[in-house]
Design a protein around this motif. Sequence first.
Motif, PDB file in Angstrom:
ATOM      1  N   HIS A 111      -2.931   9.367   2.745  1.00 15.80           N
ATOM      2  CA  HIS A 111      -3.190   7.862   4.183  1.00 15.80           C
ATOM      3  C   HIS A 111      -1.936   6.469   4.258  1.00 15.80           C
ATOM      4  O   HIS A 111      -1.767   5.846   2.852  1.00 15.80           O
ATOM      5  CB  HIS A 111      -4.236   7.042   3.583  1.00 15.80           C
ATOM      6  N   TYR A 112      -1.097   6.718   5.437  1.00 13.73           N
ATOM      7  CA  TYR A 112      -0.754   5.480   5.519  1.00 13.73           C
ATOM      8  C   TYR A 112      -0.483   3.908   4.583  1.00 13.73           C
ATOM      9  O   TYR A 112       0.015   3.402   4.017  1.00 13.73           O
ATOM     10  CB  TYR A 112      -0.121   5.437   6.740  1.00 13.73           C
ATOM     11  N   GLU A 113      -1.774   3.734   5.314  1.00 14.30           N
ATOM     12  CA  GLU A 113      -2.045   1.855   5.762  1.00 14.30           C
ATOM     13  C   GLU A 113      -2.076   2.082   3.461  1.00 14.30           C
ATOM     14  O   GLU A 113      -1.972   1.001   2.678  1.00 14.30           O
ATOM     15  CB  GLU A 113      -2.929   1.170   5.951  1.00 14.30           C
ATOM     16  N   THR A 114      -2.819   3.073   3.156  1.00 15.65           N
ATOM     17  CA  THR A 114      -3.124   2.887   1.326  1.00 15.65           C
ATOM     18  C   THR A 114      -1.818   2.754   0.465  1.00 15.65           C
ATOM     19  O   THR A 114      -1.594   1.875  -0.317  1.00 15.65           O
ATOM     20  CB  THR A 114      -4.164   4.072   1.453  1.00 15.65           C
ATOM     21  N   ILE A 115      -0.929   3.506   0.693  1.00 13.51           N
ATOM     22  CA  ILE A 115       0.228   3.994  -0.117  1.00 13.51           C
ATOM     23  C   ILE A 115       1.295   2.713   0.227  1.00 13.51           C
ATOM     24  O   ILE A 115       2.182   2.642  -0.522  1.00 13.51           O
ATOM     25  CB  ILE A 115       1.209   5.620   0.215  1.00 13.51           C
ATOM     26  N   LEU A 116       1.261   2.465   1.358  1.00 11.31           N
ATOM     27  CA  LEU A 116       2.185   1.042   2.274  1.00 11.31           C
ATOM     28  C   LEU A 116       1.942   0.534   1.150  1.00 11.31           C
ATOM     29  O   LEU A 116       3.033  -0.649   0.615  1.00 11.31           O
ATOM     30  CB  LEU A 116       2.442   1.007   3.208  1.00 11.31           C
ATOM     31  N   LYS A 117       0.161   0.267   1.108  1.00 11.86           N
ATOM     32  CA  LYS A 117       0.028  -1.198  -0.104  1.00 11.86           C
ATOM     33  C   LYS A 117       0.003  -1.448  -1.621  1.00 11.86           C
ATOM     34  O   LYS A 117       1.014  -2.159  -1.955  1.00 11.86           O
ATOM     35  CB  LYS A 117      -1.720  -1.376  -0.223  1.00 11.86           C
ATOM     36  N   ALA A 118       0.563   0.015  -1.774  1.00  8.30           N
ATOM     37  CA  ALA A 118       0.354   0.764  -3.240  1.00  8.30           C
ATOM     38  C   ALA A 118       2.526   0.518  -3.653  1.00  8.30           C
ATOM     39  O   ALA A 118       2.526  -0.453  -4.519  1.00  8.30           O
ATOM     40  CB  ALA A 118      -0.027   2.138  -3.750  1.00  8.30           C
ATOM     41  N   HIS A 119       3.078   0.519  -2.247  1.00  4.90           N
ATOM     42  CA  HIS A 119       4.762   0.422  -2.083  1.00  4.90           C
ATOM     43  C   HIS A 119       4.581  -1.057  -2.454  1.00  4.90           C
ATOM     44  O   HIS A 119       5.353  -1.696  -3.641  1.00  4.90           O
ATOM     45  CB  HIS A 119       5.127   1.141  -1.471  1.00  4.90           C
TER      46      HIS A 119
END
Length: 402
Positions: free
Chosen positions: A177-185
Amino acid sequence: MEQELSGTIGIVVVAAGRGERAGASVEGPKQYRRIGGKPVIWHTLKRFRDWPKSGPIVAVIHPDDRALFDTAVADLGDSHELVVVTGGATRQESVLNGLRALQGRSVDHVMIQDGVRPFVDAGLLDRIATELASGKAAVLPALPVADTIKRGDKTGVVTGTVPRKDLYAAQTPQCFHYETILKAHDRAATDQVSDFTDDASIAEWAGIPVHLVEGSIDNVKLTVQRDIAMADEKLKGSALPDVRTGNGYDVHQLEAGDGVALCGVFIPHDQKLKGHSDADVALHALTDALLATCGAGDIGDHFPPSDMQWKGAPSRIFLEHAAKIVRDAGGTIMNADISLIAEAPKVGPHRQAMREKLAEILEISLDRCSVKATTNETIGFVGRREGIAAIATATVVFRGKD
């Protein structure tokens, strides 16, 4: 019933590495080495461009490689938006740059792909999309480890065997999920945590459940020179040959005379063929057939009847010219087949000489030359012995064509 994934899938292709293990090359880093006639990165990007569910594609490249990249993708096409950004000092930084480049592009999910995995296939991408459609936030393609795994010490001595049950070899694209992995990064960058080996590791660190999906045995990462050589051989072996077939037809009137020229062989007869040249109807048809294999017009374009220099000329000149055009275009003449339609003279006694003449003119082996003949059962102008017709077919293989 399988769910369909809604929303847009962004693609991040990471190609900013130097690839030292692949060795030096005048072509540049390994993502720009040629396999099957095209750079590795071209093949990787094309796989995603050809996948109907792909959204915007981000290519993350080294700041020194822009000219190499532009040359590599010059003929890739524009079926999808392609964004180019530069990478960072590590793969993790490069991925984050790629993810940030997708902001504002209405992306719901993202696939993060190694630039040097050129054999990712649509079946794998579809399996991943199905898992994402079920609501999973992270999907990892992987294959069960098949080899026995050993643990060793610094001296090279085995210290134990690692049970391979529940062990998997991770592949890309790793999908989230885009927003999820962006926040993790973003969080990993803020916390200066940088010892991750892939994006699934970041997801695990961030507490995101990562779900396995069956990978593909063909989806290999090209790491060393041998990998690149094998990939090149694979693509060359699987490429469709460029085989072309041309057809030609010609007809000439018969009139009183002392013989006819057919397939370059003069046959005594009480008639002759009427024409500007020697009127060899068979060689005229074969000339057109050869020209057709490379879109080079017809015999009249090259040897117009209005040009007096061709009056009475032997038709082998025309056929030799057509054969040269084919060879200059990269073609190899594989076969020539002529069917003659005539009530007389009889072709059978001269067939071998005709085949030998064709082989000589075309510079191919005798077994690649065929001459057949039939009558028209006394029907029509051929049946009334008013003319002779010929049908020719030529097969040519062209090298270096897509």
